[in-house]
Design a protein around this motif. Structure first.
Motif, PDB file in Angstrom:
ATOM      1  N   TYR A 167       0.828  -1.198   0.000  1.00 58.48           N
ATOM      2  CA  TYR A 167       0.000   0.000   0.000  1.00 58.48           C
ATOM      3  C   TYR A 167       0.866   1.254   0.000  1.00 58.48           C
ATOM      4  N   GLN A 168       1.909   1.255   0.811  1.00 58.59           N
ATOM      5  CA  GLN A 168       2.807   2.405   0.859  1.00 58.59           C
ATOM      6  C   GLN A 168       3.500   2.623  -0.484  1.00 58.59           C
ATOM      7  N   ALA A 169       3.915   1.523  -1.118  1.00 57.81           N
ATOM      8  CA  ALA A 169       4.564   1.633  -2.434  1.00 57.81           C
ATOM      9  C   ALA A 169       3.587   2.179  -3.469  1.00 57.81           C
ATOM     10  N   TYR A 170       2.318   1.805  -3.333  1.00 51.12           N
ATOM     11  CA  TYR A 170       1.261   2.279  -4.239  1.00 51.12           C
ATOM     12  C   TYR A 170       1.158   3.804  -4.207  1.00 51.12           C
ATOM     13  N   TRP A 171       1.091   4.359  -3.000  1.00 52.77           N
ATOM     14  CA  TRP A 171       0.956   5.807  -2.877  1.00 52.77           C
ATOM     15  C   TRP A 171       2.276   6.532  -3.163  1.00 52.77           C
ATOM     16  N   ASP A 172       3.373   5.929  -2.830  1.00 51.17           N
ATOM     17  CA  ASP A 172       4.665   6.554  -3.138  1.00 51.17           C
ATOM     18  C   ASP A 172       4.847   6.709  -4.645  1.00 51.17           C
ATOM     19  N   LYS A 173       4.438   5.707  -5.397  1.00 51.27           N
ATOM     20  CA  LYS A 173       4.556   5.792  -6.860  1.00 51.27           C
ATOM     21  C   LYS A 173       3.673   6.901  -7.414  1.00 51.27           C
ATOM     22  N   MET A 174       2.452   6.998  -6.879  1.00 48.71           N
ATOM     23  CA  MET A 174       1.554   8.056  -7.360  1.00 48.71           C
ATOM     24  C   MET A 174       2.117   9.440  -7.063  1.00 48.71           C
ATOM     25  N   LYS A 175       2.687   9.612  -5.876  1.00 49.93           N
ATOM     26  CA  LYS A 175       3.250  10.915  -5.512  1.00 49.93           C
ATOM     27  C   LYS A 175       4.422  11.294  -6.416  1.00 49.93           C
ATOM     28  N   ARG A 176       5.095  10.273  -6.959  1.00 54.68           N
ATOM     29  CA  ARG A 176       6.192  10.539  -7.889  1.00 54.68           C
ATOM     30  C   ARG A 176       5.683  10.782  -9.306  1.00 54.68           C
ATOM     31  N   GLY A 177       4.370  10.684  -9.479  1.00 53.44           N
ATOM     32  CA  GLY A 177       3.794  10.910 -10.793  1.00 53.44           C
ATOM     33  C   GLY A 177       3.713   9.675 -11.656  1.00 53.44           C
ATOM     34  N   GLU A 178       3.886   8.480 -11.041  1.00 52.17           N
ATOM     35  CA  GLU A 178       3.825   7.226 -11.794  1.00 52.17           C
ATOM     36  C   GLU A 178       2.466   6.561 -11.582  1.00 52.17           C
ATOM     37  N   PRO A 179       1.812   6.116 -12.651  1.00 50.78           N
ATOM     38  CA  PRO A 179       0.554   5.376 -12.475  1.00 50.78           C
ATOM     39  C   PRO A 179       0.798   4.148 -11.609  1.00 50.78           C
ATOM     40  N   SER A 180      -0.172   3.843 -10.754  1.00 49.88           N
ATOM     41  CA  SER A 180       0.027   2.757  -9.805  1.00 49.88           C
ATOM     42  C   SER A 180      -1.284   2.023  -9.572  1.00 49.88           C
ATOM     43  N   SER A 181      -1.193   0.767  -9.107  1.00 49.82           N
ATOM     44  CA  SER A 181      -2.395  -0.015  -8.810  1.00 49.82           C
ATOM     45  C   SER A 181      -2.141  -0.888  -7.590  1.00 49.82           C
ATOM     46  N   GLU A 208     -16.594  -3.447   5.461  1.00 55.05           N
ATOM     47  CA  GLU A 208     -15.329  -3.765   4.800  1.00 55.05           C
ATOM     48  C   GLU A 208     -15.545  -3.943   3.303  1.00 55.05           C
ATOM     49  N   VAL A 209     -14.783  -3.207   2.537  1.00 52.14           N
ATOM     50  CA  VAL A 209     -14.887  -3.259   1.073  1.00 52.14           C
ATOM     51  C   VAL A 209     -13.474  -3.408   0.495  1.00 52.14           C
ATOM     52  N   TRP A 210     -13.243  -4.494  -0.214  1.00 54.86           N
ATOM     53  CA  TRP A 210     -11.971  -4.688  -0.904  1.00 54.86           C
ATOM     54  C   TRP A 210     -12.078  -4.121  -2.310  1.00 54.86           C
ATOM     55  N   VAL A 211     -11.055  -3.407  -2.737  1.00 50.04           N
ATOM     56  CA  VAL A 211     -11.078  -2.792  -4.059  1.00 50.04           C
ATOM     57  C   VAL A 211      -9.791  -3.074  -4.833  1.00 50.04           C
ATOM     58  N   GLN A 212      -9.954  -3.155  -6.143  1.00 57.94           N
ATOM     59  CA  GLN A 212      -8.811  -3.131  -7.060  1.00 57.94           C
ATOM     60  C   GLN A 212      -8.710  -1.689  -7.525  1.00 57.94           C
ATOM     61  N   ALA A 213      -7.706  -0.993  -7.037  1.00 56.74           N
ATOM     62  CA  ALA A 213      -7.610   0.443  -7.262  1.00 56.74           C
ATOM     63  C   ALA A 213      -6.455   0.789  -8.193  1.00 56.74           C
ATOM     64  N   ALA A 214      -6.660   1.858  -8.964  1.00 53.24           N
ATOM     65  CA  ALA A 214      -5.601   2.413  -9.809  1.00 53.24           C
ATOM     66  C   ALA A 214      -5.657   3.919  -9.666  1.00 53.24           C
ATOM     67  N   GLY A 215      -4.517   4.534  -9.434  1.00 49.76           N
ATOM     68  CA  GLY A 215      -4.496   5.968  -9.211  1.00 49.76           C
ATOM     69  C   GLY A 215      -3.407   6.668 -10.004  1.00 49.76           C
ATOM     70  N   THR A 216      -3.576   7.957 -10.154  1.00 49.72           N
ATOM     71  CA  THR A 216      -2.574   8.738 -10.873  1.00 49.72           C
ATOM     72  C   THR A 216      -2.533  10.157 -10.323  1.00 49.72           C
ATOM     73  N   LEU A 217      -1.385  10.760 -10.443  1.00 44.39           N
ATOM     74  CA  LEU A 217      -1.185  12.135  -9.985  1.00 44.39           C
ATOM     75  C   LEU A 217      -1.465  13.091 -11.143  1.00 44.39           C
ATOM     76  N   VAL A 218      -2.253  14.130 -10.866  1.00 42.57           N
ATOM     77  CA  VAL A 218      -2.558  15.156 -11.867  1.00 42.57           C
ATOM     78  C   VAL A 218      -1.716  16.396 -11.568  1.00 42.57           C
ATOM     79  N   ARG A 219      -1.046  16.907 -12.605  1.00 42.98           N
ATOM     80  CA  ARG A 219      -0.204  18.097 -12.442  1.00 42.98           C
ATOM     81  C   ARG A 219      -0.812  19.291 -13.179  1.00 42.98           C
ATOM     82  N   SER A 220      -0.437  20.470 -12.752  1.00 45.17           N
ATOM     83  CA  SER A 220      -0.856  21.697 -13.435  1.00 45.17           C
ATOM     84  C   SER A 220      -0.026  21.896 -14.689  1.00 45.17           C
ATOM     85  N   LEU A 221      -0.350  22.900 -15.465  1.00 46.13           N
ATOM     86  CA  LEU A 221       0.421  23.204 -16.667  1.00 46.13           C
ATOM     87  C   LEU A 221       1.867  23.515 -16.341  1.00 46.13           C
ATOM     88  N   PHE A 222       2.111  23.916 -15.122  1.00 46.06           N
ATOM     89  CA  PHE A 222       3.469  24.274 -14.695  1.00 46.06           C
ATOM     90  C   PHE A 222       4.184  23.094 -14.017  1.00 46.06           C
TER      91      PHE A 222
END
Length: 296
Positions: A60-74, A86-100
């Motif tokens: 889980y920590q690796a999942y969020w660390d990758k997203m914070k680095r801007g890498e798609p993660s699941s 209790e709800v188990w999920v298959q999650a995929a996340g991504t970091l959104v950046r501004s134009l800058f």
């Protein structure tokens, strides 16, 4: 695009949070899945619906660390809904950046896999129970296609008196007793090489030279091509029973050589007789088998 979003949100739980994890927005599917309203969740940290036990998990920590680095993660992990649901999920996340290039938010998409996860946990629990029972009662090892030991359980080490380091990577012949005919092992390799299970009584030798006997079952584990990719060996220690059997056989052989013996059924009909009896009486077995003892 709006129709695409509606279709996606109808089958997936989607939420947005700032880079620190504070929830900004969530879809109706997400809220319904957890039993919350948007007012309940908005402005709260994602920890509100994250299982505390999951937060410490390396995956889980690796999942969020990758997203914070801007890498798609699941990741597959557990959410906690209202009332502890209790709800188990298959999650995929991504970091959104501004134009800058500045991190603006994180978007996470999730599918409910609770039923599949529960079934998987039940299978895992059952498998672990089977493994525990097998490890308690059996000498277990896995071997590669060359017969080298890949895994060995504690019972294997106890009876062979070899350490794990000595066993792993060594050929199974490390415990072979010189009394065992080579033909037995040739037959074994031919059998498991065909993808069939082999079973037989094997005499082994421990590291200190002590012999021991096992009832061995060797099963090939097949790959998708139908050919063995490794072998599983499950053995049962029958040393005491085998020694007792050999002692009894020795006693019976001695009796057979010293005494004239004959067997009858309950009505007195002859079932069998040893060579000494027939030599003494001058008959062959065919002469007397099935006859009544009164013929004597």
């Amino acid at each position: 695009m709006n129709q695409w979003n509606k279709a996606l949100n109808a089958v997936q739980a989607v939420y947005e949070c700032d880079p620190d994890g504070t929830l900004i927005h969530a879809t109706d599917y997400f809220l319904k899945m957890l039993g919350y309203t948007l007012n309940d969740m908005k402005g709260k940290h994602r920890r509100v619906f994250s299982d505390p036990g999951q937060l410490e998990q390396p995956a889980y920590q690796a999942y969020w660390d990758k997203m914070k680095r801007g890498e798609p993660s699941s990741c597959v992990y557990q959410w906690l809904g209202k009332g502890g649901k209790e709800v188990w999920v298959q999650a995929a996340g991504t970091l959104v950046r501004s134009l800058f290039g500045k991190p603006v938010k994180v978007i996470e998409f999730a599918v409910d896999v609770t039923q599949q996860q529960r079934e998987l946990e039940e299978l895992r629990d059952e498998l672990n129970a089977r493994i525990d029972i097998m490890n308690m009662t059996s000498i277990v090892s896995e071997a590669d296609l060359k017969g080298n030991i890949a895994t060995a359980n504690t019972k294997y080490m106890e009876i062979s008196k070899y350490s794990k380091e000595e066993l792993i990577g060594s050929p199974h012949s490390i415990t072979r007793h010189p009394d065992m005919p080579k033909e037995v092992f040739k037959s074994m390799w031919q059998t498991i090489g065909r993808g069939e299970m082999f079973r037989g009584v094997i005499k082994n030798r421990a590291k200190d030279g002590t012999p021991y006997y096992v009832d061995a079952c060797i099963a090939p584990i097949l790959g998708k091509n139908g050919k063995p990719r490794k072998y599983l060996g499950v053995r049962y220690d029958i040393t005491q029973a085998e020694i007792a059997r050999q002692n009894m056989k020795g006693m019976l052989d001695a009796i057979d050589k010293s005494y004239a013996c004959i067997e009858f059924d309950l009505t007195g009909n002859i079932q069998g007789a040893n060579d000494r009896f027939m030599r003494t009486m001058g008959y062959t077995l065919d002469d007397i088998k099935g006859q009544h003892h009164s013929m004597f």
